[in-house]
Design a protein around this motif. Structure first.
Motif, PDB file in Angstrom:
ATOM      1  N   LEU A 160      -3.114  -3.377  27.915  1.00  0.00           N
ATOM      2  CA  LEU A 160      -2.957  -3.065  29.340  1.00  0.00           C
ATOM      3  C   LEU A 160      -3.929  -3.834  30.211  1.00  0.00           C
ATOM      4  CD1 LEU A 160      -1.376  -1.375  31.359  1.00  0.00           C
ATOM      5  CD2 LEU A 160      -2.973   0.503  30.961  1.00  0.00           C
ATOM      6  N   SER A 161      -5.019  -4.331  29.644  1.00  0.00           N
ATOM      7  CA  SER A 161      -5.981  -5.102  30.422  1.00  0.00           C
ATOM      8  C   SER A 161      -5.595  -6.574  30.524  1.00  0.00           C
ATOM      9  CB  SER A 161      -7.376  -4.970  29.817  1.00  0.00           C
ATOM     10  OG  SER A 161      -7.415  -5.489  28.502  1.00  0.00           O
ATOM     11  N   ALA A 162      -4.435  -6.960  29.977  1.00  0.00           N
ATOM     12  CA  ALA A 162      -3.936  -8.332  30.037  1.00  0.00           C
ATOM     13  C   ALA A 162      -2.544  -8.319  30.659  1.00  0.00           C
ATOM     14  CB  ALA A 162      -3.894  -8.937  28.628  1.00  0.00           C
ATOM     15  N   PRO A 163      -2.018  -9.484  31.059  1.00  0.00           N
ATOM     16  CA  PRO A 163      -0.651  -9.518  31.587  1.00  0.00           C
ATOM     17  C   PRO A 163       0.343  -8.937  30.581  1.00  0.00           C
ATOM     18  CG  PRO A 163      -1.769 -11.574  32.084  1.00  0.00           C
ATOM     19  CD  PRO A 163      -2.687 -10.807  31.180  1.00  0.00           C
ATOM     20  N   LEU A 164       1.256  -8.110  31.065  1.00  0.00           N
ATOM     21  CA  LEU A 164       2.209  -7.444  30.194  1.00  0.00           C
ATOM     22  C   LEU A 164       3.421  -8.331  29.922  1.00  0.00           C
ATOM     23  CD1 LEU A 164       2.156  -3.858  31.729  1.00  0.00           C
ATOM     24  CD2 LEU A 164       0.961  -4.674  29.688  1.00  0.00           C
ATOM     25  N   PRO A 165       3.971  -8.265  28.716  1.00  0.00           N
ATOM     26  CA  PRO A 165       5.085  -9.146  28.328  1.00  0.00           C
ATOM     27  C   PRO A 165       6.448  -8.591  28.744  1.00  0.00           C
ATOM     28  CG  PRO A 165       4.393  -7.852  26.441  1.00  0.00           C
ATOM     29  CD  PRO A 165       3.470  -7.465  27.568  1.00  0.00           C
ATOM     30  N   TYR A 166       6.563  -8.162  30.001  1.00  0.00           N
ATOM     31  CA  TYR A 166       7.818  -7.597  30.494  1.00  0.00           C
ATOM     32  C   TYR A 166       8.108  -8.192  31.876  1.00  0.00           C
ATOM     33  CZ  TYR A 166       6.430  -4.192  26.946  1.00  0.00           C
ATOM     34  OH  TYR A 166       6.018  -3.608  25.785  1.00  0.00           O
ATOM     35  N   PRO A 167       9.394  -8.321  32.223  1.00  0.00           N
ATOM     36  CA  PRO A 167       9.735  -8.905  33.528  1.00  0.00           C
ATOM     37  C   PRO A 167       9.476  -7.950  34.682  1.00  0.00           C
ATOM     38  CG  PRO A 167      11.719  -8.257  32.346  1.00  0.00           C
ATOM     39  CD  PRO A 167      10.583  -8.066  31.383  1.00  0.00           C
ATOM     40  N   ASP A 168       9.460  -8.497  35.890  1.00  0.00           N
ATOM     41  CA  ASP A 168       9.276  -7.704  37.096  1.00  0.00           C
ATOM     42  C   ASP A 168      10.390  -6.646  37.202  1.00  0.00           C
ATOM     43  OD1 ASP A 168       7.362  -9.585  37.486  1.00  0.00           O
ATOM     44  OD2 ASP A 168       8.193 -10.401  39.348  1.00  0.00           O
ATOM     45  N   GLY A 169      10.000  -5.435  37.619  1.00  0.00           N
ATOM     46  CA  GLY A 169      10.978  -4.401  37.906  1.00  0.00           C
ATOM     47  C   GLY A 169      11.795  -3.933  36.721  1.00  0.00           C
ATOM     48  N   ALA A 170      11.257  -4.055  35.507  1.00  0.00           N
ATOM     49  CA  ALA A 170      12.032  -3.746  34.308  1.00  0.00           C
ATOM     50  C   ALA A 170      12.176  -2.250  34.039  1.00  0.00           C
ATOM     51  CB  ALA A 170      11.397  -4.418  33.095  1.00  0.00           C
ATOM     52  N   PHE A 171      11.332  -1.412  34.665  1.00  0.00           N
ATOM     53  CA  PHE A 171      11.278  -0.002  34.286  1.00  0.00           C
ATOM     54  C   PHE A 171      11.379   0.920  35.497  1.00  0.00           C
ATOM     55  CE2 PHE A 171       8.879  -2.432  31.132  1.00  0.00           C
ATOM     56  CZ  PHE A 171       9.598  -2.115  29.989  1.00  0.00           C
ATOM     57  N   ASP A 172      11.960   2.096  35.239  1.00  0.00           N
ATOM     58  CA  ASP A 172      11.999   3.150  36.247  1.00  0.00           C
ATOM     59  C   ASP A 172      10.700   3.943  36.266  1.00  0.00           C
ATOM     60  OD1 ASP A 172      14.835   2.822  37.021  1.00  0.00           O
ATOM     61  OD2 ASP A 172      15.214   3.444  34.956  1.00  0.00           O
ATOM     62  N   ASP A 173      10.092   4.105  35.071  1.00  0.00           N
ATOM     63  CA  ASP A 173       8.854   4.867  34.938  1.00  0.00           C
ATOM     64  C   ASP A 173       7.931   4.165  33.952  1.00  0.00           C
ATOM     65  OD1 ASP A 173       9.829   7.156  36.479  1.00  0.00           O
ATOM     66  OD2 ASP A 173      11.014   7.673  34.708  1.00  0.00           O
ATOM     67  N   VAL A 174       6.650   4.335  34.167  1.00  0.00           N
ATOM     68  CA  VAL A 174       5.641   3.963  33.176  1.00  0.00           C
ATOM     69  C   VAL A 174       4.816   5.204  32.870  1.00  0.00           C
ATOM     70  CG1 VAL A 174       3.560   2.595  32.696  1.00  0.00           C
ATOM     71  CG2 VAL A 174       5.517   1.530  33.846  1.00  0.00           C
ATOM     72  N   ILE A 175       4.607   5.462  31.581  1.00  0.00           N
ATOM     73  CA  ILE A 175       3.731   6.534  31.127  1.00  0.00           C
ATOM     74  C   ILE A 175       2.431   5.905  30.656  1.00  0.00           C
ATOM     75  CG2 ILE A 175       3.424   8.446  29.508  1.00  0.00           C
ATOM     76  CD1 ILE A 175       5.779   8.842  31.426  1.00  0.00           C
ATOM     77  N   SER A 176       1.313   6.409  31.127  1.00  0.00           N
ATOM     78  CA  SER A 176       0.001   5.944  30.661  1.00  0.00           C
ATOM     79  C   SER A 176      -0.842   7.182  30.361  1.00  0.00           C
ATOM     80  CB  SER A 176      -0.676   5.065  31.716  1.00  0.00           C
ATOM     81  OG  SER A 176      -1.960   4.662  31.276  1.00  0.00           O
ATOM     82  N   ALA A 177      -0.767   7.655  29.129  1.00  0.00           N
ATOM     83  CA  ALA A 177      -1.421   8.907  28.742  1.00  0.00           C
ATOM     84  C   ALA A 177      -2.729   8.614  28.018  1.00  0.00           C
ATOM     85  CB  ALA A 177      -0.499   9.739  27.860  1.00  0.00           C
ATOM     86  N   LEU A 178      -3.851   8.917  28.677  1.00  0.00           N
ATOM     87  CA  LEU A 178      -5.189   8.791  28.088  1.00  0.00           C
ATOM     88  C   LEU A 178      -5.493   7.354  27.703  1.00  0.00           C
ATOM     89  CD1 LEU A 178      -5.121  12.008  25.869  1.00  0.00           C
ATOM     90  CD2 LEU A 178      -5.616  11.774  28.306  1.00  0.00           C
ATOM     91  N   VAL A 179      -5.256   6.441  28.648  1.00  0.00           N
ATOM     92  CA  VAL A 179      -5.501   5.019  28.410  1.00  0.00           C
ATOM     93  C   VAL A 179      -6.470   4.447  29.439  1.00  0.00           C
ATOM     94  CG1 VAL A 179      -4.456   2.726  28.272  1.00  0.00           C
ATOM     95  CG2 VAL A 179      -3.223   4.698  27.362  1.00  0.00           C
ATOM     96  N   LEU A 180      -6.220   4.682  30.728  1.00  0.00           N
ATOM     97  CA  LEU A 180      -7.016   4.023  31.763  1.00  0.00           C
ATOM     98  C   LEU A 180      -8.498   4.359  31.691  1.00  0.00           C
ATOM     99  CD1 LEU A 180      -4.714   4.210  34.926  1.00  0.00           C
ATOM    100  CD2 LEU A 180      -5.435   2.154  33.706  1.00  0.00           C
ATOM    101  N   HIS A 181      -8.847   5.532  31.183  1.00  0.00           N
ATOM    102  CA  HIS A 181     -10.272   5.881  31.152  1.00  0.00           C
ATOM    103  C   HIS A 181     -11.073   5.060  30.145  1.00  0.00           C
ATOM    104  CE1 HIS A 181      -8.744   9.518  28.587  1.00  0.00           C
ATOM    105  NE2 HIS A 181      -8.906   8.458  27.815  1.00  0.00           N
ATOM    106  N   TYR A 182     -10.392   4.227  29.353  1.00  0.00           N
ATOM    107  CA  TYR A 182     -11.111   3.293  28.482  1.00  0.00           C
ATOM    108  C   TYR A 182     -11.478   1.988  29.192  1.00  0.00           C
ATOM    109  CZ  TYR A 182      -9.545   6.208  24.558  1.00  0.00           C
ATOM    110  OH  TYR A 182      -9.323   7.243  23.691  1.00  0.00           O
ATOM    111  N   LEU A 183     -10.981   1.794  30.399  1.00  0.00           N
ATOM    112  CA  LEU A 183     -11.109   0.505  31.097  1.00  0.00           C
ATOM    113  C   LEU A 183     -12.055   0.610  32.276  1.00  0.00           C
ATOM    114  CD1 LEU A 183      -7.329  -0.490  31.167  1.00  0.00           C
ATOM    115  CD2 LEU A 183      -9.025  -1.011  29.396  1.00  0.00           C
TER     116      LEU A 183
END
Length: 241
Positions: free
Chosen positions: A102-125
């Protein structure tokens, strides 16, 4: 109880590859995960049938599985190759999984998803600006980011002499399924979280400090004795502006 956080530039890195199996086994039935994080995330997601959802930091895949069971079209990644391996065993060879950070560019195209789940990840950054920008990029207009992070008040409870308003690194030792591991987090105050969301182009729709799931008090009577709420994590639902 410690009076100052143990943090430094040499703080222990979170190497989930070393304890992935123990972590995954522990969290199948743990209070923090099975009776708190997962049911809250699934509840906040609501009706997901047909929605394209990215599980950003999928671990061994329990949230991925729960949302897929409710009809979501799931994609997931984790920075730990071992965690992705465990997720693939759970979810099957056709599951859309990969190793990514998650701290690097993601390998997915623009607008590919309706939702993103980020459960207990950002607090490591330490830096949230680049990860949130990438998440916003891969979300469609009006898409949602549903996330859970360490509740900032927990840091102040653990380290009463520390500066709540500073962004600082701290480490704690845990035992997962009998195996010891050290996790290193970045504390930031609530206003810093909110400011980061706004700067990245999100609108905060929900801030939640929920109760544990039904059955938690019966299963964990000692941990929850005398408590009317369980505030280890803070949950948000954000929408792309």
């Amino acid at each position: 109880m410690p009076t100052a956080p143990e943090y430094s530039d040499e703080a222990v890195e979170n190497d989930y590859d070393k304890f992935a199996e123990a972590y995954a086994a522990e969290n199948e039935t743990s209070l923090n995960n099975a009776y708190y994080t997962r049911p809250v995330i699934l509840d906040l997601a609501g009706d997901v049938a047909g929605r394209r959802i990215l599980d950003a930091g999928c671990g061994a895949g329990p949230i991925f599985a729960g949302l897929r069971d409710q009809g979501a079209i799931m994609t997931g990644f984790d920075s730990s190759a071992k965690m992705v391996e465990l997720a693939r065993k759970r979810l099957g060879p056709d599951a859309a999984l990969r190793v990514a950070d998650l701290s690097a560019p993601l390998p997915y195209p623009d607008g590919a998803f309706d939702d993103v789940i980020s459960a207990l990840v950002l607090h490591y950054l330490e830096d949230w600006s680049a990860p949130l920008a990438e998440i916003r990029r891969v979300l469609r207009p009006g898409g949602r980011l549903i996330l859970a992070v360490n509740h900032p008040f927990i840091f102040k409870l653990l380290y009463p002499e520390a500066d709540y308003f500073a962004t600082v690194q701290w480490s704690e030792e845990y035992t997962f399924d009998g195996e010891k591991a050290v996790l290193t987090f970045w504390h930031r105050p609530l206003h810093a979280m909110s400011d980061a969301f706004t700067a990245a182009g999100f609108r905060t729709v929900v801030i939640s400090e929920p109760y544990p799931a039904p059955g938690a008090r019966e299963r964990f009577p000692d941990e929850l004795a005398g408590k009317t709420a369980f505030l280890s994590f803070l949950f948000f639902v954000l929408e792309v502006v």
